[in-house]
Design an enzyme around this catalytic site. Structure first.
Site, PDB file in Angstrom:
ATOM      1  N   LYS A 263       0.839  -1.201   0.000  1.00 27.36           N
ATOM      2  CA  LYS A 263       0.000   0.000   0.000  1.00 27.36           C
ATOM      3  C   LYS A 263       0.876   1.253   0.000  1.00 27.36           C
ATOM      4  O   LYS A 263       2.022   1.200   0.451  1.00 27.36           O
ATOM      5  CB  LYS A 263      -0.856   0.022   1.286  1.00 27.36           C
ATOM      6  CG  LYS A 263      -1.963  -0.996   1.326  1.00 27.36           C
ATOM      7  CD  LYS A 263      -2.739  -0.890   2.638  1.00 27.36           C
ATOM      8  CE  LYS A 263      -3.840  -1.929   2.736  1.00 27.36           C
ATOM      9  NZ  LYS A 263      -4.932  -1.715   1.773  1.00 27.36           N
ATOM     10  N   GLU A 335      -6.276  -9.613   0.875  1.00 24.33           N
ATOM     11  CA  GLU A 335      -5.942 -10.727   1.771  1.00 24.33           C
ATOM     12  C   GLU A 335      -7.095 -11.129   2.686  1.00 24.33           C
ATOM     13  O   GLU A 335      -7.158 -12.257   3.141  1.00 24.33           O
ATOM     14  CB  GLU A 335      -4.707 -10.378   2.609  1.00 24.33           C
ATOM     15  CG  GLU A 335      -4.973  -9.584   3.903  1.00 24.33           C
ATOM     16  CD  GLU A 335      -5.566  -8.204   3.667  1.00 24.33           C
ATOM     17  OE1 GLU A 335      -5.417  -7.682   2.550  1.00 24.33           O
ATOM     18  OE2 GLU A 335      -6.197  -7.656   4.584  1.00 24.33           O
ATOM     19  N   ARG A 337     -10.277 -11.600   2.141  1.00 25.70           N
ATOM     20  CA  ARG A 337     -11.115 -12.679   1.591  1.00 25.70           C
ATOM     21  C   ARG A 337     -10.396 -14.021   1.645  1.00 25.70           C
ATOM     22  O   ARG A 337     -11.028 -15.076   1.706  1.00 25.70           O
ATOM     23  CB  ARG A 337     -11.557 -12.305   0.173  1.00 25.70           C
ATOM     24  CG  ARG A 337     -10.447 -12.103  -0.796  1.00 25.70           C
ATOM     25  CD  ARG A 337     -10.865 -11.309  -2.027  1.00 25.70           C
ATOM     26  NE  ARG A 337     -10.929  -9.863  -1.785  1.00 25.70           N
ATOM     27  CZ  ARG A 337     -11.271  -8.968  -2.704  1.00 25.70           C
ATOM     28  NH1 ARG A 337     -11.601  -9.350  -3.931  1.00 25.70           N
ATOM     29  NH2 ARG A 337     -11.299  -7.684  -2.405  1.00 25.70           N
TER      30      ARG A 337
HETATM   31  N1  BES Z   1      -8.072  -3.852   4.660  1.00 23.59           N
HETATM   32  C1  BES Z   1      -8.232  -3.458   3.320  1.00 23.59           C
HETATM   33  C2  BES Z   1      -9.521  -2.693   3.065  1.00 23.59           C
HETATM   34  C3  BES Z   1      -9.548  -1.260   3.534  1.00 23.59           C
HETATM   35  C4  BES Z   1      -8.858  -0.293   2.839  1.00 23.59           C
HETATM   36  C5  BES Z   1     -10.341  -0.896   4.582  1.00 23.59           C
HETATM   37  C6  BES Z   1      -8.924   1.025   3.261  1.00 23.59           C
HETATM   38  C7  BES Z   1     -10.429   0.428   4.981  1.00 23.59           C
HETATM   39  C8  BES Z   1      -9.709   1.389   4.325  1.00 23.59           C
HETATM   40  C9  BES Z   1      -8.238  -4.675   2.390  1.00 23.59           C
HETATM   41  O1  BES Z   1      -7.456  -5.732   2.792  1.00 23.59           O
HETATM   42  C10 BES Z   1      -7.737  -4.224   1.077  1.00 23.59           C
HETATM   43  O2  BES Z   1      -6.593  -3.851   1.002  1.00 23.59           O
HETATM   44  N2  BES Z   1      -8.585  -4.258   0.067  1.00 23.59           N
HETATM   45  C11 BES Z   1      -8.231  -3.816  -1.228  1.00 23.59           C
HETATM   46  C12 BES Z   1      -8.797  -4.785  -2.233  1.00 23.59           C
HETATM   47  C13 BES Z   1      -8.289  -4.587  -3.628  1.00 23.59           C
HETATM   48  C14 BES Z   1      -6.836  -4.943  -3.714  1.00 23.59           C
HETATM   49  C15 BES Z   1      -9.111  -5.432  -4.547  1.00 23.59           C
HETATM   50  C16 BES Z   1      -8.826  -2.424  -1.450  1.00 23.59           C
HETATM   51  O3  BES Z   1      -9.939  -2.169  -0.997  1.00 23.59           O
HETATM   52  O4  BES Z   1      -8.129  -1.592  -2.016  1.00 23.59           O
HETATM   53 ZN    ZN Z   2      -7.100  -5.877   4.783  1.00 24.67          ZN
HETATM   54 MN    MN Z   3      -5.455  -5.519   2.085  1.00 25.44          MN
END
Ligand code: BES
Ligand code: ZN
Ligand code: MN
Length: 484
Positions: A263, A335, A337
């Site tokens: 990220k 991750e 899911r």
């Molecule tokens: N934990 C995150 C989701 C999240 C992101 C919650 C920001 C709250 C704020 C999750 O694991 C994630 O990184 N999801 C990705 C999925 C994508 C790679 C398909 C996302 O939402 O960007």
């Molecule tokens: Zn996450």
């Molecule tokens: Mn994630």
């Protein structure tokens, strides 16, 4: 914090010794003959308190009353949103004086929901995080007395609110702790401590047991970190063994860096909150211990870190889930899911009447619903109605989202049974469609709490949601006996 509910005795109220007497007024207030309502009537007549939610009149050492401070607080029509706004504004005013005791006085009998919102808001506003500060100001508030015209009609709701608050605060506390103070092992410790409470049992599985179960998707996420994974199994047994349990599955990523699909740096600290689904399950068990309903509940928490390293899973890697489906991990940041799908397969062994997973799953859900409502996904009408209703009654709201099969198109891949991402459009829904593939054996719902589990910005902190919603959902099963 200590909560007590009492019936109104105007004569006694005058001698009520408290740091702050908070008098909640609605538009339909009709004064009695006691000194307090006479005062309130005079204030209203003089126009010194306008009848709008959040309007206040603060009186220091009022003559003839034993309280140190009297706060007249208008709550408009008395709707839940008005009560929340008013009580949080009132406590904001009181907070600097560090009150130890507050009495909430409803001159008119409140609706159950308004009462619950009032105490929940007070608890929320008075919470103080202290765990990793050396000069922390602890919470000053120790005692909340609630006084109403007739306590008997509100007793059940009040007790439920107090139990839910204990659960919400446990969830907030563990959500707020930084990832180095809230590892998978720490979370397992919390669950084991809950097992000291009546009717609760806990088992914790480590890397070896999880490998033996064949949880290849969960293991793939955990393998990049030196911190060992934990799979937590909590059980609350309030009914006979033959009663099918509800299974709650909480995403327990104690830190989500994204892994190799790392990220951006900005706000990455907030990914310590990626275990708020797990924390909500712990909170629900805390509330169950207090409420002792006649139901069975299982809590499952796959807990690990998602980090990049030489051992991390890589984009394009294919792993085999516990249920046998192969998954191409196209993005290691999807991750949640992966850990949830193996936990959902594990849930099958309990022959559950329903499974609800709770996860900070997608940024897309934050875009869709913001911080007001959690996303709720299910193909089961009864479960949908029960969760929406629980959201309303607890004022911990959710919103039903679609699950059309067409949303799963993007998850197709040439290299495995399914891919773990399906493109940006409808990202919260494709994530839910991925999970749905692992739920053939039971009625299932998914709560995406990415927008609701914590607040960003100056007031950064976990909210304890959706403990309130889940407690109401489970307590409704107690009275109905079984899922409709
Ligand atoms: N934990 C995150 C989701 C999240 C992101 C919650 C920001 C709250 C704020 C999750 O694991 C994630 O990184 N999801 C990705 C999925 C994508 C790679 C398909 C996302 O939402 O960007
Ligand atoms: Zn996450
Ligand atoms: Mn994630």
């Amino acid at each position: 914090m200590n909560f007590a509910l009492k019936t109104l005795d105007p004569a006694r109220l005058i001698s009520e010794k408290t740091d702050a007497l908070l008098v909640l007024l609605t538009k339909d207030f009709k004064p009695g003959k006691d000194a307090l309502s006479v005062l309130v009537a005079r204030v209203l007549k003089a126009g010194d308190l306008s009848p709008k939610a959040g309007q206040m009149l603060d009186i220091y050492r009022p003559q003839g009353l034993a309280c140190a401070r009297l706060l007249l607080l208008h709550v408009g029509e008395g709707a839940a949103t008005e009560v929340r706004k008013a009580v949080s504004a009132a406590f904001g005013l009181l907070k600097p004086s560090k009150p130890k005791g507050v009495t909430l006085l409803f001159l008119n009998q409140p609706a159950a929901q308004a009462l619950r919102v009032a105490v929940t808001t007070l608890a929320d506003a008075s919470y103080a995080y202290t765990a990793t500060k050396t000069k922390a100001e602890p919470r000053s508030l120790e005692k909340v007395d609630v006084v109403v015209p007739d306590e008997s009609a509100l007793r059940t709701d009040f007790e439920r609110a107090a139990a839910a608050i204990a659960g919400i605060e446990l969830a907030k506390e563990w959500g707020n702790r930084p990832a180095n103070y809230a590892t998978p092992t720490h979370l397992a410790g919390v669950a084991q401590a809950l097992a000291e409470l009546p009717k609760i049992k806990c088992d914790v599985l480590g890397p070896k047991e999880v490998a033996k179960l064949g949880m290849g998707a969960f293991q793939a996420v955990a393998q990049g970190s030196d911190e060992p994974l934990r799979f937590i199994v909590l059980r609350y047994n309030g009914a006979s063994k033959s009663t099918a349990p509800v299974v709650l599955v909480g995403k327990g990523i104690t830190f989500d860096s994204g892994g190799i699909s790392i990220k951006p740096a900005a706000e990455m600290d907030e990914m310590k909150f990626d275990m708020c689904g797990a924390a909500s399950v712990l909170g629900v068990f805390r509330a169950l211990a207090e409420l002792q309903p006649g139901i069975n509940v299982v809590g499952l928490i796959p807990a690990c870190e998602n980090l990049p390293s030489g051992r991390s899973v890589k984009p394009g890697d294919v792993v085999t889930s516990m249920g046998g489906q192969t998954i191409e991990i196209l993005n290691t940041d999807a991750e949640g899911r992966l850990v949830l799908c193996d936990a959902l397969t594990y849930a099958e062994r309990f022959k559950p009447q329903a499974v609800v997973d709770i996860a900070t799953l997608t940024g897309a859900c934050v875009i869709a619903l913001g911080a007001v409502r959690s996303g709720m996904f299910t193909a089961n009408q009864a479960l949908s109605a029960a969760l929406v209703q629980a959201g309303e009654s607890s004022q911990d709201l959710c919103w039903s989202m679609p699950l059309d099969d067409d949303y799963a198109e993007g998850l197709k891949t040439s290299f495995a049974d399914v891919a773990n991402v399906g493109g940006r459009p409808g990202g919260a829904i494709t994530a839910a469609k991925f999970l749905q593939r692992f739920t053939d054996k039971f009625p299932w719902a998914h709560l995406d709490i990415a927008g609701t589990a914590w607040k960003s910005g100056a007031a950064k902190g976990a909210t304890g949601r959706p403990v309130g919603l889940l407690v109401d959902y489970l307590m409704a099963l107690d009275t109905r006996g079984k899922l409709a």
